[in-house]
Write a protein that holds these residues in place. Structure first.
Motif, short mmCIF file in Angstrom:
data_model
loop_
_atom_site.label_atom_id
_atom_site.label_comp_id
_atom_site.label_asym_id
_atom_site.label_seq_id
_atom_site.Cartn_x
_atom_site.Cartn_y
_atom_site.Cartn_z
N GLU A 49 3.98 5.80 -43.46
CA GLU A 49 4.68 5.22 -44.55
C GLU A 49 4.53 6.73 -45.84
OE1 GLU A 49 7.48 2.07 -46.04
OE2 GLU A 49 6.09 1.62 -45.08
N GLY A 108 5.20 6.61 -49.65
CA GLY A 108 6.07 5.79 -50.50
C GLY A 108 7.16 6.60 -51.36
N CYS A 109 7.20 5.79 -52.04
CA CYS A 109 8.30 5.84 -53.03
C CYS A 109 8.82 5.59 -54.76
CB CYS A 109 10.02 6.46 -52.70
SG CYS A 109 10.98 5.47 -52.61
N SER A 110 9.42 5.66 -55.56
CA SER A 110 9.17 4.54 -56.54
C SER A 110 10.45 3.75 -56.22
CB SER A 110 9.85 5.98 -57.70
OG SER A 110 10.88 5.79 -57.80
N THR A 111 11.10 3.69 -55.89
CA THR A 111 11.77 2.51 -55.82
C THR A 111 11.07 1.09 -53.91
OG1 THR A 111 12.65 3.65 -53.08
CG2 THR A 111 13.48 3.94 -55.35
N ASP A 112 10.26 1.59 -53.82
CA ASP A 112 8.89 0.75 -52.83
C ASP A 112 8.56 -0.14 -54.38
OD1 ASP A 112 9.76 1.92 -50.67
OD2 ASP A 112 8.71 3.20 -50.91
N ALA A 113 8.80 -1.50 -53.80
CA ALA A 113 8.01 -2.59 -53.78
C ALA A 113 6.29 -2.02 -54.27
CB ALA A 113 8.84 -4.08 -53.35
N TRP A 114 6.28 -1.97 -52.99
CA TRP A 114 4.33 -1.81 -52.85
C TRP A 114 3.96 -0.49 -53.48
CZ3 TRP A 114 3.43 2.95 -50.77
CH2 TRP A 114 4.31 3.50 -49.55
N PHE A 115 4.95 0.06 -53.19
CA PHE A 115 4.21 1.47 -54.16
C PHE A 115 4.45 1.35 -55.37
CE2 PHE A 115 5.25 4.96 -56.58
CZ PHE A 115 4.40 6.47 -56.16
N THR A 116 5.09 0.66 -56.22
CA THR A 116 4.75 0.05 -57.41
C THR A 116 3.30 -0.42 -58.05
OG1 THR A 116 7.35 0.34 -57.46
CG2 THR A 116 5.90 -0.47 -59.96
N ARG A 150 1.19 4.50 -47.26
CA ARG A 150 0.78 2.73 -46.74
C ARG A 150 0.66 3.11 -45.41
NH1 ARG A 150 5.51 -2.42 -47.13
NH2 ARG A 150 3.49 -3.78 -46.78
N TYR A 153 -3.79 1.14 -47.81
CA TYR A 153 -2.94 2.55 -49.08
C TYR A 153 -4.38 3.47 -48.39
CZ TYR A 153 -0.52 -1.45 -50.03
OH TYR A 153 1.03 -3.28 -49.32
#
Length: 1475
Positions: free
Chosen positions: A398, A400-408, A438, A629
């Protein structure tokens, strides 16, 4: 000892007695009866050893169950044994079967066997059961070619590998109850062609982990379509197999689309980088150009004695020209002081050039680094997608992008474990996260959770769950960078997890997994390795931070009970048998491993949180490390890497100021006037010579010349400079036998074609031009410059610049220097070898072909040709004697990247099915005419501009022509490919989708990065009802068309994916809401059928216009109850109703064609079959209200097939512009008054042509091929006849018109008979009732003159007037009946639009105001007179096509459905037919 042997013998004797008793054999007679026994059994009697079997030499079956036997023995004298059962015993190995070569069945399950061995001699073995043992590896079965059934259930097998490949006869395989967890392992079973039964989770065993993954059955059935039973379930039905096949095909299409998208994104990135690079190069290139121009101007001023060099390079280096330059004829007035100044200035300029050359190299190096990184990211993406596909969705990566909680969270974790002080020595101040992936790996997660659950369950109950959670942490792992295996290591971890301790030790690595909670600690090995490489590689050394880009695998780790690593101890689990991991602290200052605990301390730590220190862990159990990750990041330095000088600074840089200072140094040459052309006088002046034949050195640098026609006069010229001019070609520089040096840099050369016969040319400078085709230009030099030693081709926009050097060296074998670099012998030899191999030869065919008959079952996205040639060897060795028909056995070719320019020597490959010719120099698709079985063809990245050569490949189903020079989709070619399902033409110059509608079988279309810009192109796709994947990304249409995506989704409802993104249900709903029910200008561009049911809704409809569509019949129009005028011009009408013929069962191709309503139109019928006779009196009349019918330009060749006689009320019929050769089929049209047949192919009239037209008033036969006027007798009421532009030659043919007693107007303009001026008096004399001839009124004076010319005057024929009804409705194009002698003086139409549209029920489609504006164009004739204009005008009004104002229809409405904006009210496109 003797006593023990006696006891053993006595024991054996007892066991034999028991064996005999169990099988009914008399022990005392065992020697006599034993030879007759063929079967023995012994069950649960404590039989300790296999003894006494030598008494049974004819034994065929032996069954031993539930004994204490540990070894198979005593069978040496049982050579006839065919079936052996040793079940539920204590066997630890397989042995003692060497002499039992007749064995066919062995059942030795439920034992303790750990290894399969000692079966090599049992070549007749068919059944082998080894289930319920301790086997961990499949092996030792290679020689069992006849093995049909193998049971290995309930063992400890994890890998299948290739160990079953030799057992091609295997039909039944049971692997249930093992530890197989990867789909890749199951894929290997596809190599067993006869496998019919497979069990991986039968009801009596626990399932393999792989069986718990989704799509398990689908995966197995796709790879093994021959299976009849899977896990005891019947899977033999075709529906089951087809469902699996369909599912996998859809997944492959989906992932192929995703890969296309990734590659397209990379191409976009490259374009962006090239634009940025181009911007950065503007300043240095501009400065280099300025300095070089000034430098060459100064060199021109130097005398010969001071000019030791003839060519100055961008880096300031100079190169001597071989041979001296004779300048003795040139005089100069330059003083020594001035020469010194010039030389000083030249030296300063060369220094500046060297600086700017370094800037160019720095920018190029920056571009290569960034491009390499982008390419690496794309390759990771593609590998991840392939991993997802091969795992059938059980591994998902997957983005990730900045809107994903796991990305942050991942970003925060990485930043929290980064310490700038650790990287201070490298001037690194921070890190930047570029990408996070991810990892969703179901198999690894199941394994981790099961292992963790087992561990926690086995620990002391006093251990709280909170303590166990504290032992979990997310730690960093950096992939192994030794041997450049970083990518392979990362991909392996994502797919299969971390390696076991045993695997690491086999690779001579530590027996534990190194992890850390510190970025610097994890990165240290990679940084040290990269710095070592950079010290040896100048390219890496160009970057101040060669390890700038990195990646970290973040894993969830259960460290368990851990203790510090004892100093000096190796990382061996045997030294820490009860621990899961060990660790060591890392000193922040010295970055060395330390341990602050006492050496003898055995104190354990409950988790990494016990100390905030940076630590490095070494975990022994790979199952307790779960990769979650992958973080891709880059280091940010204090002076972040920035390429020099982007050229955007408004203030001049210091370098520019220094350049100006150098250019302003003395002497500053005055500007010279630029020459636009040359003559002999100018040449003498420029060369400072007196005679042309004396000029040996000529500099025309810095002018505006584009031609050098006079240069051929300089027969002694040896040195020529034409830099900084405007040459696009060098045609004028030819036949110069003494020319040794040519500087053509800084021009606009696009080709070297025209350069001829420069036999002594040794040095050629072609820098800074516009050359693109290295192969073609090199061929010119090879032919015409045989002595060339030095060549400089830098700074040209070459196609495939990476291959230019080897292309040139492979053909110009005399070169010693290329692009200012010396040519090494090894490099030259390699280039020559590559050039020799750039042809399709017998050797290359053998090396790059394959003879496999079927595409291997694989989830690979490679083309079949690439896949087969990578898996299978060449059909035979290069040195072996070949069979006569060896080429006919070739089914696959992979000629990717072979530098071939022509497809030759393929005419004998009659069975070729798959071919790939990517990355070559092919310009024409030719040579494949004999490869009629070709199914897949890939021609990506060539120079192809047309697809003409594939029109015969009717079996083709996949075609890829990306990265070529196509400008259109050729309909005539595409319509010859009825089976094409995949078409990719990305990165071409295609401007329209016209032609794609011919490929109705298309499923996938990739046409991104072309020049498609109009919404109308989408309508070409509407007929592709099977299309599910479409990629138009990168076309201008996306920017120009508002709401582009939902617009396409609306018009292509079958689409599943658009531009690499799946079509969502919400998008379909939005498309319907936005575009549903809208009337657009493109709505009717391809109508093939009309359905206006229920017809009651259209009872007031009187006029319909469906011009310019694809109708082949009237279809639903025949049910309109009150239709009076119908316009069907420019369609493909074949008949009123769709024709149905009695014929044999249709072939698949005919069935496909039958779905296309426009198929077969315009095909003349040589004979009338059953039901197609011209007479249609027996057929039911249709459309009783229809009075006016327009069928012009429909490609009609047979009027009878139209069944027009069924339109019994028809009064006006327009058939102009067709292919009619015979007038027939009008028998039922008794009411016909006007018939237009202009511009057809009519040669003669038949007896039954007008047999029923006794009320016809007007007949148009202009522009045909009529020679004779026969069979016009039935036309007793004909008043107007137009015969212009035919082939009437004899006046006697016109005399036949006397039978037309009512004829008042005649036109024969353009016939041979009209060339004579005598035709008019003769016609006037014969046709005394004629009023208009050839558009000119027949006057009384003319009639009198004609009578005087005639020897025997004939009185004018008298005929009574006739009256016809005058109250009929005047329809568009209908000539109203009126008395013959009624004088019509004029006619006007007025009343406005409101009078034309009286009814409320109006359907207007693509209506233009011009369609309601009556436009009158006067017919201009050279001999026309004013008195005849009223009649002519009226005639045109009556014949005014199909769109006269609807106001003439009483109480009626009209429908207009046309895609043309032209005024179509006239049947001839606005022009009246000729008189």
């Amino acid at each position: 000892m003797i006593q023990s042997e006696k006891q053993k013998h006595r024991g054996d004797e007892e066991e034999v007695k028991e064996l005999c008793m169990a099988n009914g054999v008399c022990f005392e007679k065992i020697r006599q009866e034993g030879s007759n026994v063929s079967s023995l059994e012994i069950f649960f009697s404590g039989f300790p050893r296999m003894v006494g079997l030598s008494f049974f030499p004819r034994l065929c079956q032996l069954t031993i169950v539930g004994q204490d036997i540990k070894h198979i023995e005593g069978l040496e004298r049982c050579p006839l044994l065919r079936e052996l059962w040793v079940v539920q015993c204590d066997l630890t190995g397989i042995s003692g079967l060497q002499n039992c070569v007749q064995l066919k069945k062995i059942y030795i399950y439920d034992n303790h066997i750990c290894e399969i061995n000692n079966l090599e001699l049992l070549i007749n073995l068919e059944v082998l059961w080894l289930n319920h043992n301790c086997i961990t590896q499949i092996q030792g079965l290679d020689m069992l070619q006849n093995l049909k059934e193998l049971n290995l259930a309930d063992n400890d097998i994890e890998k299948i590998g290739h160990n079953l490949d030799p057992n091609v006869g295997l039909q039944n395989l049971n692997l249930s109850g093992n530890n197989i967890s990867s789909f890749k392992e199951l894929t290997l079973l596809a190599r067993l062609p006869n496998l019919r039964e497979l069990a991986l989770k039968d009801p009596t065993s626990t399932p393999n982990p792989v069986c718990l993954l989704c799509n398990y059955a689908t995966h197995v059935l796709y790879y093994m379509p021959g299976l009849q039973l899977l896990d005891t379930y019947d899977v033999s039905s075709k529906q089951v197999k087809d469902a699996a096949e369909s599912t996998v095909m859809k997944k492959m299409m989906y992932y192929n689309m995703r890969v296309h998208t990734a590659q397209r994104n990379l191409a976009e990135t490259r374009l962006s980088l090239m634009e940025r690079k181009k911007t950065m190069l503007q300043l240095p290139e501009g400065c280099i150009r300025t300095l070089n121009h000034a430098l060459k101007s100064l060199e021109r001023e130097l005398p010969a004695s001071c000019k030791k060099s003839a060519c100055t390079m961008e880096d300031g280096s100079t190169h001597l020209v071989e041979g001296s330059i004779d300048r003795s004829d040139i005089t100069t007035d330059i003083s020594p002081a001035m020469q010194h100044k010039i030389l000083s200035k030249i030296e300063a300029m060369r220094e500046r050039l060297q600086l700017w050359a370094r800037r160019l190299q720095e920018i190029e190096a920056w571009y290569e680094r960034v491009w390499t990184q982008a390419t690496s990211m794309m390759e990771y993406t593609v590998q991840f997608l392939l991993m997802e596909l091969e795992s059938v969705g059980n591994i998902r990566l997957e983005e990730g992008c900045s809107t994903d909680a796991w990305f942050t969270s991942c970003c925060d974790l990485l930043h929290s474990r980064f310490s700038p002080s650790d990287f201070k020595v490298h001037s690194i101040t921070g890190i930047k996260v570029n990408r996070i992936i991810r990892i969703h790996n179901s198999a690894l997660r199941f394994r981790f959770e099961d292992k963790l659950h087992t561990l926690l369950a086995s620990e002391e109950s006093a251990l709280s769950s909170q303590n166990s959670k504290r032992r979990l942490d997310h730690l960093f792992y950096v992939a192994d960078c030794e041997n450049n295996s970083e990518k392979e290591d990362s991909l392996c971890i994502v797919e299969e997890g971390f390696r076991t301790s045993e695997q690491n030790e086999a690779l001579e690595k530590d027996g534990a997994i190194p992890l850390s909670n510190s970025l610097s600690v994890a990165e240290q090995p990679r940084i040290e390795h990269t710095l070592r490489q950079a010290s040896q590689d100048s390219k890496l050394n160009a970057d101040p931070i060669p390890f700038r880009h990195g990646q970290i695998i973040v894993s969830k780790v259960f460290v368990g009970h851990s203790t510090p690593l004892r100093k000096g101890d190796p990382l061996d689990r045997s030294r820490y048998p009860r621990l899961i991991s060990v660790y060591r602290n890392v000193d922040a200052k010295h970055r060395t491993a330390v341990s602050q605990e006492r050496p003898r301390s055995t104190k354990t730590h409950t988790g990494p949180e016990c100390s905030p220190r940076r630590r490095q862990w070494f975990v022994f159990d790979h199952e307790l490390v779960l990769p979650e990750y992958i973080i891709y990041f880059e280091y940010i330095s204090a002076d972040q890497e920035q390429p020099h000088s982007t050229g955007r600074d408004e203030t001049p840089s210091n370098d520019i100021i220094l350049d100006r200072e150098v250019l302003n140094m003395e002497p500053v040459l005055p500007p010279q006037p630029k020459l636009l052309s040359l003559d002999d006088k100018m040449l003498l002046n420029v060369a400072r010579a007196n005679v042309l034949s004396q000029i040996t050195v000529l500099s025309l640098h810095g002018n505006s010349l584009s031609q050098l026609k006079e240069i051929s006069h300089l027969t002694a010229l040896r040195h020529l400079t034409i830099s900084f001019n405007e040459f696009t070609h060098l045609d004028d520089i030819s036949h110069m036998p003494h020319l040794e040096f040519l500087d053509a840099s800084y021009n606009c050369l696009v080709t070297l074609e025209g350069l001829k016969r420069l036999g002594q040319l040794k040095q050629l400078d072609l820098r800074w031009n516009k050359l693109t085709k290295a192969r073609e230009d090199t061929a010119v030099l090879r032919k015409h410059t045989p002595a060339l030693l030095r060549l400089d081709t830098r700074y040209n926009p070459w196609n495939r610049p990476e291959a230019v050097r080897m292309t040139i060296l492979g053909r110009l074998t005399t070169l010693t220097h290329l692009d200012d670099m010396m040519v090494a012998e090894e490099e030259a030899a390699c280039a020559v070898q590559m050039a020799a191999g750039a042809k399709v030869t017998q050797a290359s065919l053998l090396a790059l072909s394959c003879t496999s008959g079927d595409r291997p079952r694989s989830l690979s996205l490679l083309s079949t040709a690439q896949l087969l040639c990578s898996l299978s060897p060449a059909p035979s060795g290069l040195n072996r004697e070949l069979e006569p028909d060896w080429t006919a056995k070739i089914t696959s070719l992979n000629f990717d990247n072979q530098r071939i320019s022509k497809l030759i020597n393929l005419n004998k490959l009659v069975n070729l099915r798959w071919a790939s010719f990517n990355d070559n120099d092919i310009s024409k698709v030719e040579g494949l005419e004999s490869c009629l079985k070709l199914e897949e063809l890939s021609l990506n990245n060539n120079n192809i501009s047309t697809l003409n050569g594939i029109s015969k490949l009717h079996c083709l189903n996949k075609l890829s022509v990306d990265g070529n020079q196509l400008s259109s989709l050729e309909p005539l070619v595409l319509e010859q490919l009825p089976n094409l399902s995949f078409l990719s033409v990305e990165n071409n110059s295609i401007s329209s989708l016209h032609g794609i509608q011919r490929v109705r079988s298309l499923l996938e279309l990739y046409i991104g990065n072309n020049q498609i810009c109009t919404s109308r192109d989408i309508y070409f796709l509407k007929g592709l009802t099977n299309l599910i994947i479409l990629d138009l990304y990168g076309n201008p249409l996306l920017e120009k068309l508002e709401n582009y995506r939902i617009y396409v989704v609306f018009h292509l409802p079958s689409l599943k994916a658009l531009d690499g993104v799946a079509v969502e249900v919400t998008e379909c709903e939005s498309a319907k809401d936005m575009f549903g029910g809208r009337l657009t200008p493109d709505m009717s561009c391809s109508i093939r059928m009309v359905d206006l049911s229920p017809t009651d809704l259209f009872c007031s409809l009187h006029s319909v216009n469906l011009d310019h569509n694809n109708l082949t019949s009237f279809s639903g129009l025949i049910y309109l109850p009150n239709i009076k005028a119908l316009c069907l011009n420019y369609n493909h009408i074949e008949s009123i109703l769709p024709r149905q013929k009695t014929q044999a069962p249709l072939t698949n191709r005919q069935i496909l064609y039958s779905k296309v309503h426009s198929s077969g139109y315009g095909q003349p019928s040589s004979s009338k079959g059953k039901g197609e006779t011209g007479h249609t009196g027996s057929l039911e009349p249709l459309m009783g209200s229809l009075e006016v019918l327009h069928l012009s330009h429909n490609g009609i060749s047979n009027m009878a097939n139209l069944q027009l006689s069924r339109l019994t009320n028809l009064k006006a019929l327009f058939l102009q512009g067709n292919d009619i050769s015979q007038v027939d089929g009008l028998e039922g049209l008794h009411q016909l008054r006007e018939l237009v047949l202009d511009r057809n192919r009519i040669k003669a009239l038949a007896e039954n042509s007008f047999i029923s037209q006794n009320v016809l008033l007007e007949l148009h036969l202009a522009e045909n091929r009529i020679r004779e006027l026969n069979y016009l007798d039935p036309l007793t009421e004909l008043r107007k006849l137009f015969l212009g532009m035919n082939k009437l030659q004899d006046i006697t043919e016109l005399e036949k018109l006397e039978v037309l007693s009512s004829l008042t107007e005649l036109s024969v303009v353009g016939n041979p008979v009209a060339k004579s001026s005598l035709h008019r008096p003769a016609i006037v004399l014969r046709l005394s009732q004629l009023q208009v001839l050839d558009g000119v009124m027949v006057t009384l004076e003319e009639k009198t003159r004609a009578e005087l010319l005639d020897a025997e005057p004939t009185p004018c024929a008298q005929y009574p007037g006739a009256s016809l009804p005058t109250n009929e409705i005047n329809l568009p194009g209908l000539l109203p009946l009126m008395p013959r002698n009624t004088a019509i003086r004029g006619m006007t139409i007025s009343g406005g639009l409101q009078n034309f549209l009286p009814g409320p029920d109006i359907l207007q489609i693509n209506m233009d105001e011009s369609q309601f504006t009556f436009k009158h164009k006067k017919h201009k004739h050279s001999n026309a007179v004013r008195s005849g204009q009223s009649d002519i005008t009226l005639r045109y009004i009556r014949r005014a096509g199909s769109n006269l104002p609807a106001g003439q229809l009483h109480d009626g409405n009209r429908v207009l459905i046309t895609s043309q904006e032209q005024d179509s009210r006239y049947p001839n496109g606005g022009k009246p037919p000729p008189m």
